[in-house]
Design an enzyme around this catalytic site. Structure first.
Site, PDB file in Angstrom:
ATOM      1  N   GLY A   1      70.439  26.465  24.230  1.00  0.00           N
ATOM      2  CA  GLY A   1      69.859  25.129  24.100  1.00  0.00           C
ATOM      3  C   GLY A   1      68.606  24.957  24.923  1.00  0.00           C
ATOM      4  O   GLY A   1      67.616  24.362  24.471  1.00  0.00           O
ATOM      5  N   CYS A   2      68.609  25.483  26.131  1.00  0.00           N
ATOM      6  CA  CYS A   2      67.457  25.329  27.022  1.00  0.00           C
ATOM      7  C   CYS A   2      66.246  26.090  26.482  1.00  0.00           C
ATOM      8  O   CYS A   2      65.106  25.640  26.607  1.00  0.00           O
ATOM      9  CB  CYS A   2      67.809  25.783  28.429  1.00  0.00           C
ATOM     10  SG  CYS A   2      69.124  24.779  29.160  1.00  0.00           S
TER      11      CYS A   2
END
Length: 152
Positions: A43-44
């Site tokens: 996600g990051c």
């Protein structure tokens, strides 16, 4: 999470090269300040790459983009190089800004409870006041969502 209308807490943190960067350096400029859990996670990485892809649009609008996590300066350096990230990544291992912006919370994932950074984005106006705030942002939609808000 801090609320809209709150004066943005000042901080000074090292960037990916170890240079000290202060929020005060951006006085008179709009800032997108986003907090994320960890470099090189799915996600990051999506969120950072989306901000990287849209960075030109933010620059045209005169808006600074700053990502903050508790990862080390070295980790940020490798993350930025690997994905060619053109914006500032600040290291906050002591949780100075992370706690000041109230993004360090208990989280539940797959039935496990842990404490960490809740993915949160703030837009800080030219006077240092939070004008937009959202927690639990969607990593791949966050940059476009902010650009839409800013009218870009």
């Amino acid at each position: 999470m801090l609320t809209v209308g709150t004066k943005a807490p000042l901080f000074t943190l090292p960037d990916k090269d170890g240079n000290e960067v202060s929020l005060a350096d951006f006085a008179g400029k709009k800032v997108v300040l986003y907090f994320y859990p960890r470099d090189n996670t799915s996600g990051c990485t999506k969120q950072a790459c989306a901000f990287g892809a849209q960075y030109g649009a933010f620059q045209k609008m005169g808006v600074a983009v700053i990502g903050v996590s508790k990862d080390s300066v070295a980790s940020h350096g490798k993350f930025a190089a690997k994905y060619d990230l053109p914006f500032l990544l600040l290291s906050d291992p002591e949780l100075q800004a992370i706690q000041a912006y109230d993004v360090w919370h208990e989280k539940k994932m797959c039935g496990k409870v842990s404490v960490g950074v809740v993915r949160t984005t703030y837009v800080i106006d030219e006077n240092g006041v939070i004008e937009w705030a959202k927690e639990k942002v969607k990593p791949d939609e966050n940059a476009a969502e902010i650009l839409a808000y800013l009218g870009g």
